[in-house]
Design a protein around this motif. Sequence first.
Motif, mmCIF file in Angstrom:
data_model
loop_
_atom_site.group_PDB
_atom_site.id
_atom_site.type_symbol
_atom_site.label_atom_id
_atom_site.label_comp_id
_atom_site.label_asym_id
_atom_site.label_seq_id
_atom_site.Cartn_x
_atom_site.Cartn_y
_atom_site.Cartn_z
ATOM 1 N N GLU A 105 0.808 -1.210 0.000
ATOM 2 C CA GLU A 105 0.000 0.000 0.000
ATOM 3 C C GLU A 105 0.846 1.267 0.000
ATOM 4 O O GLU A 105 0.315 2.375 0.106
ATOM 5 C CB GLU A 105 -0.931 -0.004 1.214
ATOM 6 C CG GLU A 105 -1.897 -1.195 1.219
ATOM 7 C CD GLU A 105 -2.736 -1.237 2.479
ATOM 8 O OE1 GLU A 105 -2.393 -0.517 3.446
ATOM 9 O OE2 GLU A 105 -3.728 -1.981 2.499
ATOM 10 N N ARG A 114 3.082 2.111 2.313
ATOM 11 C CA ARG A 114 3.458 2.558 3.647
ATOM 12 C C ARG A 114 4.865 2.066 3.993
ATOM 13 O O ARG A 114 5.246 0.947 3.642
ATOM 14 C CB ARG A 114 2.468 2.044 4.700
ATOM 15 C CG ARG A 114 1.081 2.654 4.581
ATOM 16 C CD ARG A 114 0.224 2.266 5.775
ATOM 17 N NE ARG A 114 -1.104 2.860 5.711
ATOM 18 C CZ ARG A 114 -2.142 2.295 5.130
ATOM 19 N NH1 ARG A 114 -2.016 1.092 4.575
ATOM 20 N NH2 ARG A 114 -3.310 2.908 5.101
ATOM 21 N N ASP A 150 -0.854 9.083 6.608
ATOM 22 C CA ASP A 150 -1.191 7.661 6.569
ATOM 23 C C ASP A 150 0.048 6.761 6.584
ATOM 24 O O ASP A 150 -0.088 5.538 6.470
ATOM 25 C CB ASP A 150 -2.014 7.356 5.306
ATOM 26 C CG ASP A 150 -3.362 8.051 5.313
ATOM 27 O OD1 ASP A 150 -3.965 8.132 6.399
ATOM 28 O OD2 ASP A 150 -3.787 8.535 4.249
ATOM 29 N N ASN A 200 2.440 6.883 4.325
ATOM 30 C CA ASN A 200 2.916 6.630 2.967
ATOM 31 C C ASN A 200 4.202 7.400 2.691
ATOM 32 O O ASN A 200 4.351 8.554 3.106
ATOM 33 C CB ASN A 200 1.851 7.033 1.945
ATOM 34 C CG ASN A 200 0.598 6.198 2.077
ATOM 35 O OD1 ASN A 200 0.661 4.980 2.216
ATOM 36 N ND2 ASN A 200 -0.556 6.853 2.054
#
Length: 228
Positions: free
Chosen positions: A42, A44, A130, A132
């Motif tokens: 994702e 991250r 988040d 990221n």
Amino acid sequence: MHTVRDVMTAEVFSVTEDTGYREVAEALVTHGVSALPVTNGEGRVVGVVSEGDLLHKEEFTGGDYDPPLRARLRARLGAGGSAGDKAAARNATELMTRPAVTVASDASVVLAARLMERHGVKQMPVVDGDGNLIGIVSRRDLLSVFVREDDDIAEETRSVIREILPEPIATVEDGVVRLTGEVEHRSDVEKLIHRVRQIEGVVAVDSELRWHADDVVPQHVQWRAGTP
């Protein structure tokens, strides 16, 4: 106050959790970096793999590496390898150090510098809310805020102290601010010095400010006054 976003490098190279050992080594050499963020599916940041992590690989000085790659790795990292917990690692997940020391893009450069010092790292992944990956910041990036013209520092210094001194006198040489003039209270001097020290690019503050009234009560006097 500069933030990490102001000084970070937005173009950042990274690897994923399943990136193989050899690919990680090649990426470090090809991009000329000492560490790479590791991201999950994702985007991250889940860890960081560094040259030091790769040094645990016993096969580092031999094995199936072709001569050019081995020579470049040995030149960058130094000859020799050592056994350890990561000696059998085959991919970034098994190599990386976790959790990664990261910093938010809106954090101050001061906070970023403290994190680097506390954790003994030379660079940190920059992440959004988040987690990221959006950039990378290094010690060199943080030092860039001190590469500032003396005239710029002097102008900001005068702006900061103008609310207390009608005609602020401040000179700057090599980032060292020299304050002269007169103020009403000694507490104003302490407040001014504190604020000027926070200006980016200021290396030190030399104060020759004079005051008319000493309104700063020494701590030992305060203690005695409060003693029954």
